[in-house]
Design a protein around this motif. Structure first.
Motif, PDB file in Angstrom:
ATOM      1  N   ALA A 114      -9.979   6.901   7.312  1.00 18.90           N
ATOM      2  CA  ALA A 114      -8.587   6.550   6.993  1.00 18.90           C
ATOM      3  C   ALA A 114      -8.533   5.585   5.815  1.00 18.90           C
ATOM      4  O   ALA A 114      -7.705   5.742   4.901  1.00 18.90           O
ATOM      5  CB  ALA A 114      -7.902   5.946   8.218  1.00 18.90           C
ATOM      6  N   ALA A 115      -9.413   4.574   5.813  1.00 19.53           N
ATOM      7  CA  ALA A 115      -9.454   3.629   4.694  1.00 19.53           C
ATOM      8  C   ALA A 115      -9.896   4.324   3.406  1.00 19.53           C
ATOM      9  O   ALA A 115      -9.402   4.007   2.316  1.00 19.53           O
ATOM     10  CB  ALA A 115     -10.392   2.463   5.018  1.00 19.53           C
ATOM     11  N   MET A 116     -10.823   5.270   3.516  1.00 18.65           N
ATOM     12  CA  MET A 116     -11.246   6.033   2.337  1.00 18.65           C
ATOM     13  C   MET A 116     -10.081   6.814   1.744  1.00 18.65           C
ATOM     14  O   MET A 116      -9.909   6.876   0.520  1.00 18.65           O
ATOM     15  CB  MET A 116     -12.361   7.011   2.716  1.00 18.65           C
ATOM     16  N   ILE A 117      -9.267   7.416   2.615  1.00 17.41           N
ATOM     17  CA  ILE A 117      -8.123   8.201   2.152  1.00 17.41           C
ATOM     18  C   ILE A 117      -7.110   7.311   1.458  1.00 17.41           C
ATOM     19  O   ILE A 117      -6.574   7.647   0.390  1.00 17.41           O
ATOM     20  CB  ILE A 117      -7.492   8.948   3.337  1.00 17.41           C
ATOM     21  N   ILE A 118      -6.827   6.152   2.047  1.00 18.61           N
ATOM     22  CA  ILE A 118      -5.891   5.215   1.415  1.00 18.61           C
ATOM     23  C   ILE A 118      -6.433   4.764   0.073  1.00 18.61           C
ATOM     24  O   ILE A 118      -5.706   4.713  -0.923  1.00 18.61           O
ATOM     25  CB  ILE A 118      -5.638   4.004   2.339  1.00 18.61           C
ATOM     26  N   GLY A 119      -7.728   4.430   0.034  1.00 20.51           N
ATOM     27  CA  GLY A 119      -8.336   3.985  -1.215  1.00 20.51           C
ATOM     28  C   GLY A 119      -8.263   5.039  -2.302  1.00 20.51           C
ATOM     29  O   GLY A 119      -7.946   4.742  -3.454  1.00 20.51           O
ATOM     30  N   SER A 120      -8.553   6.299  -1.941  1.00 12.30           N
ATOM     31  CA  SER A 120      -8.495   7.359  -2.953  1.00 12.30           C
ATOM     32  C   SER A 120      -7.081   7.579  -3.454  1.00 12.30           C
ATOM     33  O   SER A 120      -6.870   7.967  -4.605  1.00 12.30           O
ATOM     34  CB  SER A 120      -9.056   8.663  -2.375  1.00 12.30           C
ATOM     35  N   GLY A 121      -6.089   7.297  -2.610  1.00 11.70           N
ATOM     36  CA  GLY A 121      -4.696   7.473  -3.017  1.00 11.70           C
ATOM     37  C   GLY A 121      -4.213   6.449  -4.017  1.00 11.70           C
ATOM     38  O   GLY A 121      -3.221   6.681  -4.731  1.00 11.70           O
ATOM     39  N   VAL A 122      -4.876   5.294  -4.067  1.00 12.64           N
ATOM     40  CA  VAL A 122      -4.471   4.245  -5.019  1.00 12.64           C
ATOM     41  C   VAL A 122      -5.591   3.968  -6.024  1.00 12.64           C
ATOM     42  O   VAL A 122      -5.605   2.920  -6.664  1.00 12.64           O
ATOM     43  CB  VAL A 122      -4.080   2.945  -4.278  1.00 12.64           C
ATOM     44  N   ASP A 123      -6.532   4.910  -6.128  1.00 11.21           N
ATOM     45  CA  ASP A 123      -7.656   4.776  -7.066  1.00 11.21           C
ATOM     46  C   ASP A 123      -8.451   3.500  -6.837  1.00 11.21           C
ATOM     47  O   ASP A 123      -8.817   2.793  -7.781  1.00 11.21           O
ATOM     48  CB  ASP A 123      -7.151   4.825  -8.521  1.00 11.21           C
ATOM     49  N   MET A 124      -8.722   3.220  -5.560  1.00 13.57           N
ATOM     50  CA  MET A 124      -9.501   2.034  -5.192  1.00 13.57           C
ATOM     51  C   MET A 124     -10.801   2.496  -4.535  1.00 13.57           C
ATOM     52  O   MET A 124     -10.763   3.189  -3.516  1.00 13.57           O
ATOM     53  CB  MET A 124      -8.694   1.166  -4.221  1.00 13.57           C
TER      54      MET A 124
END
Length: 423
Positions: free
Chosen positions: A159-169
């Protein structure tokens, strides 16, 4: 137009999940197709195909980590680890209860999924808890909540990976924040659910329910795959000159292959078949989320969500994070992370993004307790031979604590980041 497109996609998703009873991944794909048609983009085949590859890294991670878990369990290492732990710490039942919590969490920490926790380590400790006098419903809740926190804990939190990829983090620096999000709550929840029965773990009869240890036959080499995995995971960060970073999926593959030769005989085809069967629903879900997000971006609906999230009063932003993110997670924790987690991170740019993303991954993952999926509860109830609703009743306090903890982490994101050296 963007608003109507978003409404059509959400409606199609709900129809697929609730009316047609389709898997969430297929329902998300249906919603993506409907969104493209409503926005006048036609079938948008190219974007749908690109969307399926949006989360290729997490997909590879899921498949390879499950392969490692299959080998680690079938070689006898997992059962041996459980047996050695219980026998060594039976005299200190409260310490043992904490370690049993971590033991159930272990597969989730490596896979980012609740199912392996329940089906492997959870199934192993269920007879131990019941033999110690823990009621079956509470034992099921213990396993379900530990599996949930294992899903949130580092090193792997999809879930954190998905959020990170969504904001280029990049998925860097999440270790300590995810530990803060998962471990304190996991220990507190385990004592709340089963603490008054902890003394029963010192009962000699509990030892009768332990799985057979394979330590005498294989010795320490049983644990070489786990040691190799830890060296590759943490050595690449701590000693980059000597240990190259080869990618987490390849780390799981190499460690799993080593496990074929360190314990009981493991049939490679059997381990691969189990891993793929367990992974397919998650792979389908991630592919569906990718298509959904790709079409949201194509049609401008994603920008519509972000803009209107930014315009919300601060109080309503926190209300949305506390209630809407977990409720949407009931359909898909990963879908909630992508559709809602990303806009909330962007709406709170004045807060440390890593801490906020870690907290939002905790809130989204609560969906594993909530309808319609209730995955953690649905899986754990048969393990303890109990009704799912009775199991869910004892998960209520951990759910509330998780919501409060997640919101508290977001409110205190900057001070926490400063303490952890992330600011």
């Amino acid at each position: 137009m963007e608003g109507w497109t978003l409404l059509a996609m959400v409606a199609a998703l709900c129809v697929g999940v609730f009316a047609l009873r389709w898997p969430t991944g297929i329902s998300l794909a249906l919603a993506a197709v409907i969104g493209a048609l409503v926005a006048g983009e036609g079938l948008a085949i190219r974007h749908l195909v690109e969307g399926t590859m949006l989360y290729l890294d997490p997909i590879l991670l899921v498949v390879t980590s499950l392969f490692f878990m299959a080998v680690f369990e079938r070689s006898g290492a997992l059962a041996t680890l459980n047996t050695v732990t219980v026998k060594a710490l039976g005299r200190w039942p409260r310490v043992l209860l904490m370690l049993l919590t971590l033991f159930v969490m272990f597969p989730g920490m490596l896979t980012g999924l609740t199912a392996p926790c329940v089906l492997t380590t959870g199934a192993m400790i269920a007879p131990i808890l019941i033999g110690a006098g823990v009621p079956r419903a509470r034992a099921g809740a213990f396993i379900a909540t530990a599996a949930f926190f294992g899903m949130v804990a580092p090193p792997v939190n999809i879930a954190a990976m998905i959020i990170g990829s969504g904001v280029d983090m990049p998925y860097v620096g999440f270790g300590w924040p995810l530990m803060i999000a998962a471990f304190p709550l996991a220990i507190v929840s385990s004592f709340f659910i089963a603490g008054k029965h902890a003394r029963g773990l010192a009962n000699p009869a509990v030892l009768e329910n332990l799985p057979a240890s394979r330590y005498r036959e294989h010795g320490l080499k049983l644990f070489l795959p786990l040691m190799l995995l830890l060296v590759l995971l943490f050595g690449a960060k701590s000693f980059p000159k000597y240990i190259p970073y080869i990618g987490v999926p390849l780390m799981f593959v190499l460690s799993g292959v080593l496990g074929l030769f360190t314990g009981d005989h493991v049939k490679l085809d059997g381990a691969l078949t189990w891993a793929i069967r367990q992974a397919l629903p998650i792979v389908g879900l991630l592919a569906g989320i990718g298509m959904f997000i790709q079409v949201l971006t194509l049609t401008g609906a994603r920008g519509f969500i972000v803009v209107h999230t930014l315009e919300l009063p601060r109080l309503w932003q926190y209300v949305g994070m506390a209630f809407i993110v977990p409720l949407f997670g009931g359909i898909s924790a990963y879908g909630s992370s992508s559709v809602l987690g990303v806009p909330f991170v962007l709406a709170l740019l004045q807060q440390n993004a890593i801490i906020v993303a870690a907290a939002l991954s905790l809130l989204a993952s609560i969906g594993d307790f909530l309808p319609p999926t209730r995955l953690a509860v649905i899986l754990s109830a048969p393990v303890v031979e109990e009704n799912a609703n009775r199991v869910l009743k004892y998960c209520a306090i951990p759910i509330v604590l998780s919501i409060l903890w997640g919101i508290g982490m977001i409110l205190l994101a900057n001070p926490i980041a400063k303490i952890l050296g992330l600011s």
